[in-house]
Design a protein around this motif. Structure first.
Motif, mmCIF file in Angstrom:
data_model
loop_
_atom_site.group_PDB
_atom_site.id
_atom_site.type_symbol
_atom_site.label_atom_id
_atom_site.label_comp_id
_atom_site.label_asym_id
_atom_site.label_seq_id
_atom_site.Cartn_x
_atom_site.Cartn_y
_atom_site.Cartn_z
ATOM 1 N N LEU A 1 0.831 -1.205 0.000
ATOM 2 C CA LEU A 1 0.000 0.000 0.000
ATOM 3 C C LEU A 1 0.869 1.261 0.000
ATOM 4 C CD1 LEU A 1 -2.770 1.335 0.139
ATOM 5 C CD2 LEU A 1 -2.714 1.062 2.635
ATOM 6 N N ALA A 2 1.883 1.298 0.851
ATOM 7 C CA ALA A 2 2.755 2.475 0.902
ATOM 8 C C ALA A 2 3.486 2.673 -0.423
ATOM 9 C CB ALA A 2 3.753 2.341 2.049
ATOM 10 N N ALA A 3 3.997 1.570 -0.981
ATOM 11 C CA ALA A 3 4.731 1.664 -2.249
ATOM 12 C C ALA A 3 3.820 2.150 -3.376
ATOM 13 C CB ALA A 3 5.335 0.307 -2.603
ATOM 14 N N ASP A 4 2.604 1.638 -3.397
ATOM 15 C CA ASP A 4 1.657 2.034 -4.444
ATOM 16 C C ASP A 4 1.294 3.513 -4.328
ATOM 17 O OD1 ASP A 4 -0.394 1.428 -6.571
ATOM 18 O OD2 ASP A 4 -1.726 2.049 -4.948
ATOM 19 N N LYS A 5 0.975 3.962 -3.118
ATOM 20 C CA LYS A 5 0.564 5.352 -2.919
ATOM 21 C C LYS A 5 1.718 6.323 -3.143
ATOM 22 C CE LYS A 5 -3.746 4.497 -1.808
ATOM 23 N NZ LYS A 5 -4.869 4.947 -2.677
ATOM 24 N N ALA A 6 2.943 5.848 -2.944
ATOM 25 C CA ALA A 6 4.110 6.709 -3.141
ATOM 26 C C ALA A 6 4.581 6.735 -4.583
ATOM 27 C CB ALA A 6 5.247 6.247 -2.231
ATOM 28 N N GLY A 7 4.025 5.864 -5.418
ATOM 29 C CA GLY A 7 4.470 5.788 -6.801
ATOM 30 C C GLY A 7 5.823 5.115 -6.939
ATOM 31 N N TRP A 8 6.028 4.080 -6.135
ATOM 32 C CA TRP A 8 7.313 3.370 -6.166
ATOM 33 C C TRP A 8 7.615 2.878 -7.592
ATOM 34 C CZ3 TRP A 8 10.961 3.037 -2.475
ATOM 35 C CH2 TRP A 8 12.026 2.148 -2.714
ATOM 36 N N GLY A 9 8.836 3.093 -8.012
ATOM 37 C CA GLY A 9 9.234 2.657 -9.343
ATOM 38 C C GLY A 9 9.096 3.722 -10.403
ATOM 39 N N THR A 10 8.389 4.819 -10.079
ATOM 40 C CA THR A 10 8.290 5.924 -11.029
ATOM 41 C C THR A 10 9.403 6.928 -10.743
ATOM 42 O OG1 THR A 10 6.797 7.182 -9.604
ATOM 43 C CG2 THR A 10 5.796 5.653 -11.166
ATOM 44 N N PRO A 11 9.894 7.627 -11.751
ATOM 45 C CA PRO A 11 11.002 8.564 -11.531
ATOM 46 C C PRO A 11 10.581 9.742 -10.656
ATOM 47 C CG PRO A 11 10.690 8.093 -13.874
ATOM 48 C CD PRO A 11 9.502 7.549 -13.162
ATOM 49 N N LEU A 12 11.499 10.201 -9.810
ATOM 50 C CA LEU A 12 11.280 11.407 -9.031
ATOM 51 C C LEU A 12 11.559 12.628 -9.902
ATOM 52 C CD1 LEU A 12 12.998 10.492 -5.649
ATOM 53 C CD2 LEU A 12 10.601 11.124 -5.923
ATOM 54 N N ALA A 13 10.877 13.707 -9.619
ATOM 55 C CA ALA A 13 11.164 14.952 -10.328
ATOM 56 C C ALA A 13 12.589 15.386 -10.020
ATOM 57 C CB ALA A 13 10.184 16.035 -9.897
ATOM 58 N N ALA A 14 13.259 15.931 -10.999
ATOM 59 C CA ALA A 14 14.645 16.359 -10.809
ATOM 60 C C ALA A 14 14.707 17.543 -9.856
ATOM 61 C CB ALA A 14 15.258 16.736 -12.151
ATOM 62 N N GLY A 15 15.799 17.621 -9.091
ATOM 63 C CA GLY A 15 16.005 18.736 -8.193
ATOM 64 C C GLY A 15 16.721 19.879 -8.888
ATOM 65 N N LYS A 16 17.134 20.857 -8.102
ATOM 66 C CA LYS A 16 17.901 21.978 -8.622
ATOM 67 C C LYS A 16 19.317 21.510 -8.955
ATOM 68 C CE LYS A 16 15.324 25.245 -5.727
ATOM 69 N NZ LYS A 16 15.424 26.207 -4.601
ATOM 70 N N PRO A 17 20.060 22.274 -9.718
ATOM 71 C CA PRO A 17 21.441 21.888 -10.027
ATOM 72 C C PRO A 17 22.248 21.621 -8.753
ATOM 73 C CG PRO A 17 20.773 23.721 -11.403
ATOM 74 C CD PRO A 17 19.659 23.513 -10.417
ATOM 75 N N GLY A 18 22.956 20.508 -8.732
ATOM 76 C CA GLY A 18 23.756 20.129 -7.571
ATOM 77 C C GLY A 18 23.005 19.294 -6.557
ATOM 78 N N GLU A 19 21.672 19.209 -6.682
ATOM 79 C CA GLU A 19 20.874 18.413 -5.751
ATOM 80 C C GLU A 19 20.755 16.979 -6.237
ATOM 81 O OE1 GLU A 19 17.836 21.718 -3.826
ATOM 82 O OE2 GLU A 19 17.124 20.423 -5.446
ATOM 83 N N ARG A 20 20.662 16.079 -5.288
ATOM 84 C CA ARG A 20 20.427 14.668 -5.595
ATOM 85 C C ARG A 20 19.152 14.237 -4.874
ATOM 86 N NH1 ARG A 20 26.125 13.113 -3.237
ATOM 87 N NH2 ARG A 20 25.589 15.019 -2.080
ATOM 88 N N ARG A 21 18.321 13.488 -5.563
ATOM 89 C CA ARG A 21 17.042 13.082 -4.976
ATOM 90 C C ARG A 21 16.953 11.558 -4.921
ATOM 91 N NH1 ARG A 21 11.766 15.022 -6.341
ATOM 92 N NH2 ARG A 21 11.579 14.982 -4.068
ATOM 93 N N PHE B 1 1.431 -2.635 12.269
ATOM 94 C CA PHE B 1 2.320 -2.774 11.123
ATOM 95 C C PHE B 1 2.343 -1.447 10.359
ATOM 96 C CE2 PHE B 1 0.296 -6.630 12.356
ATOM 97 C CZ PHE B 1 1.297 -7.595 12.335
ATOM 98 N N VAL B 2 3.541 -0.936 10.123
ATOM 99 C CA VAL B 2 3.673 0.344 9.448
ATOM 100 C C VAL B 2 4.762 0.252 8.383
ATOM 101 C CG1 VAL B 2 4.129 2.812 9.685
ATOM 102 C CG2 VAL B 2 2.977 1.583 11.535
ATOM 103 N N ALA B 3 4.439 0.680 7.185
ATOM 104 C CA ALA B 3 5.432 0.826 6.118
ATOM 105 C C ALA B 3 5.474 2.288 5.729
ATOM 106 C CB ALA B 3 5.070 -0.030 4.908
ATOM 107 N N GLN B 4 6.668 2.760 5.397
ATOM 108 C CA GLN B 4 6.806 4.158 5.008
ATOM 109 C C GLN B 4 7.755 4.277 3.823
ATOM 110 O OE1 GLN B 4 8.023 6.158 8.594
ATOM 111 N NE2 GLN B 4 5.976 6.086 9.482
ATOM 112 N N VAL B 5 7.416 5.182 2.931
ATOM 113 C CA VAL B 5 8.294 5.531 1.812
ATOM 114 C C VAL B 5 8.671 6.994 1.977
ATOM 115 C CG1 VAL B 5 8.480 5.812 -0.683
ATOM 116 C CG2 VAL B 5 7.286 3.822 0.266
ATOM 117 N N ALA B 6 9.967 7.263 1.941
ATOM 118 C CA ALA B 6 10.466 8.629 2.097
ATOM 119 C C ALA B 6 11.046 9.132 0.790
ATOM 120 C CB ALA B 6 11.536 8.678 3.185
ATOM 121 N N GLU B 7 10.832 10.404 0.514
ATOM 122 C CA GLU B 7 11.474 11.076 -0.613
ATOM 123 C C GLU B 7 12.342 12.195 -0.049
ATOM 124 O OE1 GLU B 7 8.448 12.416 -3.268
ATOM 125 O OE2 GLU B 7 7.684 10.389 -3.658
ATOM 126 N N VAL B 8 13.606 12.245 -0.468
ATOM 127 C CA VAL B 8 14.535 13.229 0.074
ATOM 128 C C VAL B 8 15.267 13.969 -1.031
ATOM 129 C CG1 VAL B 8 14.905 11.752 2.101
ATOM 130 C CG2 VAL B 8 16.561 11.716 0.218
#
Length: 734
Positions: free
Chosen positions: A570-590, A603-610
């Motif tokens: 459920l967490a992976a599906d709602k987070a869009g796991w496997g789809t590309p993240l939007a690019a950050g600003k120059p020099g940033e890594r996501r 039971f808790v699963a979490q997906v983080a985007e950084v």
């Protein structure tokens, strides 16, 4: 434990859970009224209907739910009121909540046996049937009273939103109108609870019962309490753990306007004054010579060095499957990682405080009370009175995270020691400032973990060895007899010894040093605070080494754990796991990372985007959480608890660290022990798995997956595996 004291076996749960308590009390300071056998009691002067220990209905139509559990921000008052109101069929607007007095015979935590208290995320779970039965019993008595008054069959009467109705005769009455008559009815021995399909409050949104009072300032916390002739006490504590008072020069302290007395107690020197400010000024004017001959003098780095040495040697075996030694020795590839976790302070918004008064009848206590029975026994022993003569009045608490459920009753005992040493009959309010709690309190233990895993030619994990080194929270506590077996503290290894992944050769070992004398205590989600991090980040590391997707690998290893797998999907599906993240600003890594963990039977699963900037600073952009906590009694509160867990866990992951130098705590307040700032808070989405299972905990289970999900996202963005908390930005610089 919002703290956190752990559950015993299911059999012990049920032994403590038999029957519905029928003792009666006036919750305001615990005054009792006796009722005849099988009859309900009535409050003097108000003709209120009080069918059991958890409910009172007034002639003014008010419904008062008596909460045996502390409200410290986690929503207990709302949850317990929901259970009662659902079966009573009360209108939510007519329901209010009061804290129960300390009385283990009526208000014990059913999961702890004969002990009253709040912790281990047990409040809703242990009250699920008990509070519903309390509401159902009262409803039956109201219906029977109405049936007799109207001379109609009880089966023809309906109750909805606080209104008792007989449709054929068009008669109706509010609860208040039937309160006196219902009080004369026999308490039913058995009641039928609603089918979940008929729930109108459980599983729905409802305004919290504590929000209005906390918003308009009428909520009463310990610091708000002012009693006639009350004195305020502030204590000078030793700068090192284990030090004692050698001598005191109190001349300057006694000269401070408002100071009444200065007394030496086992934990330091207390100054009593008419006001908090006078007490603090007096405390600061003390000249104390400390005896540090038995004081603890190691620093954090020295403790960790000892722990790392121990981790290279076998420990006590907490779990053993297969032959790990042989599997590691014969493996094609072995991956090893070491993890360091610092001491952590609880840092609740309301520091420790308590009011104690010695009276001719016994002892009166007012505070945000979390461990009623333990504190009752501690004060009874200190004053030499019967346990039942220690009367505790439970107020709101401004947070706890386990701190107010102290196994040693530390600050409560300290307040009582001041009263005893001063020989006063006046109420004494003990006040700890932030610096007192930060430097003389209790901490989440410092831990070191060493993990080794063998991976075969196909990238499969065939062996896993996990060694943990850290202090035992349970050792010396009232819970030692059932939470420490064969030298293994179950709290230290939870989440490691209960690893759900299918690995053929698996061994978990524990070292518990006995010469580290730093006071330690449960901290929100307890052992899972460190075991979830090491296990979930190490698993990601193994997935990366084998070129496997982290979610796919977990699902493969969770074949026999469907609830883990369901929240993960459920967490992976709602987070869009496997789809590309939007690019950050120059020099940033996501990057995007995942973690899943069970604690407190939830039971808790979490997906983080950084986003990681070029200077190594980390911004957590988004957390998507999926939760299975059984029936969600108040879904909005479940979401709020997970959102709060994210902030709490990120505070620790990004900033939290208590360090010792030569035995002295370095940090003192929020300037050097920083909570998460508003600009650091990510977007949080919470998805609740629909469930018919009995409710489980939610106050703590949202904490453990946060840091590992974020760390795995950082690794996905940078290729750097962070093995020390809090995160070190220097390791992430481009």
């Amino acid at each position: 434990m919002s703290h956190s004291i752990h559950n015993v076996s299911r059999r012990q749960f049920l032994q403590g859970a038999a029957g519905l308590s029928l003792g009666l009390a006036l919750p305001a300071f615990g005054a009792r009224i006796e009722a005849g056998p099988g009859k309900a009691g009535m409050m003097v002067g108000e003709a209120a209907f009080e069918p059991n220990a958890f409910l009172r209905i007034g002639v003014d139509n008010s419904v008062t739910v008596i909460s045996k559990h502390l409200e410290m921000g986690q929503g207990t008052y709302t949850g317990l009121a929901t259970l009662v109101a659902e079966e009573l069929d009360a209108a939510w607007s007519q329901v209010k909540v009061e804290g129960a007095p300390a009385d283990v015979k009526r208000y014990n935590n059913l999961f702890w046996g004969p002990a009253q208290g709040t912790g281990g995320s047990t409040a809703m779970a242990n009250s699920w049937e008990q509070m519903r039965k309390a509401g159902a019993a009262a409803r039956a008595m109201l219906v029977n009273a109405a049936a007799k008054r109207w001379s109609v069959p009880a089966g023809e009467i309906t109750v909805r939103d606080g209104l008792i109705q007989h449709a054929p005769s068009r008669r109706s009455a509010g609860f208040g109108e039937m309160a006196v008559a219902a009080g004369a009815e026999a308490v039913p021995a058995n009641v039928t609870l609603k089918d979940p399909r008929d729930f109108r409050l459980i599983g729905r949104q409802a305004p919290r019962k504590d929000s209005a009072a906390k918003t308009n300032g009428t909520a009463q916390f310990t610091q708000d309490l002012h009693l006639p002739d009350m004195l305020v006490a502030v204590v000078a504590h030793p700068p090192r753990f284990g030090a004692t008072v050698k001598s005191v020069d109190a001349k300057a302290a006694r000269a401070v306007k408002g100071v009444v007395d200065v007394v030496t107690i086992p934990t330091g020197v207390a100054v009593l004054a008419r006001t908090t400010w006078s007490a603090r000024k007096g405390r600061d004017a003390l000249k104390v010579d400390w005896d540090e001959s038995a004081a603890f003098r190691l620093g954090s780095d020295e403790i960790l060095a000892r722990y790392r040495d121990l981790a290279r040697t076998p420990g006590l075996v907490a779990r053993k499957e297969g032959d790990v030694g042989a599997a590691l020795a014969g493996a094609r590839k072995v991956i090893t990682a070491d993890y360091d976790f610092p001491y952590l302070a609880h840092a609740a918004m309301e520091p420790m405080n308590c009011v104690v008064q010695r009276t001719a009848a016994g002892v009166e206590v007012w505070n945000g009370e979390q461990l009623h029975t333990g504190d009752q026994h501690a004060l009874a022993a200190l004053f030499g009175v019967a346990v039942d003569d220690v009367n505790i009045h439970m107020l709101y608490a401004g947070g706890s995270f386990g701190r107010r459920a102290c196994k040693d009753s530390d600050y409560v005992r300290e307040a009582a020691s001041i009263v005893k040493a001063a020989g006063t009959q006046a109420p004494v309010k003990l006040v700890w400032f932030r610096e007192d709690d930060m430097r003389a309190g209790y901490y989440r233990p410092l831990f070191h973990h060493r993990l080794e895993a063998a991976v075969d030619e196909g990238g499969r994990i065939v062996a896993w060895r996990h060694r943990l080194v850290g202090q035992s929270i349970i050792k010396g506590s009232p819970f030692e007899s059932f939470l420490i077996k064969d030298g293994i503290d179950a709290v230290s290894v939870e989440g490691a010894a209960t690893l759900p992944y299918a690995i053929p050769h698996l061994q978990v070992e524990l070292h518990t040093p006995s010469d580290i004398n730093v006071p330690v205590l449960w901290w929100r989600s307890v052992g899972s605070t460190h075991t979830a991090y090491s296990t979930e980040t190490f698993l990601d590391r193994l997935a990366a080494s084998a070129g496997q997707d982290p979610v796919a690998l977990r699902l493969h290893l969770l074949d026999k754990h469907p609830r883990h797998a369901a929240v993960l999907r459920l967490a992976a599906d709602k987070a869009g796991w496997g789809t590309p993240l939007a690019a950050g600003k120059p020099g940033e890594r996501r990057g995007r990372g995942v973690a899943v963990h069970e604690s407190f039977h939830s039971f808790v699963a979490q997906v983080a985007e950084v986003t990681v900037a070029a200077d190594g600073s980390v911004k957590v952009d988004r957390i998507v959480a999926a939760v299975d906590c059984g029936v969600a009694i108040n879904p909005d509160n479940v979401r709020a608890q997970v959102e709060g867990s994210v902030a709490f866990a990120l505070s620790a992951a990004l900033h939290g660290e208590i360090t010792l130098q030569e035995g002295r705590v370095v940090q003192s307040n929020f300037h050097d022990y920083a909570p998460l700032r508003l600009n650091e808070m990510p977007r949080v989405e919470v998805h609740i798995v629909p469930s018919a299972a009995n409710p489980t905990g939610i106050g703590e289970p949202g904490v453990p997956p946060v840091a590992p999900a974020v760390a795995n996202a950082i690794a996905a963005a940078t290729g750097t595996w962070l093995t020390r908390l809090p995160f070190n930005a220097d390791a992430l610089k481009a």
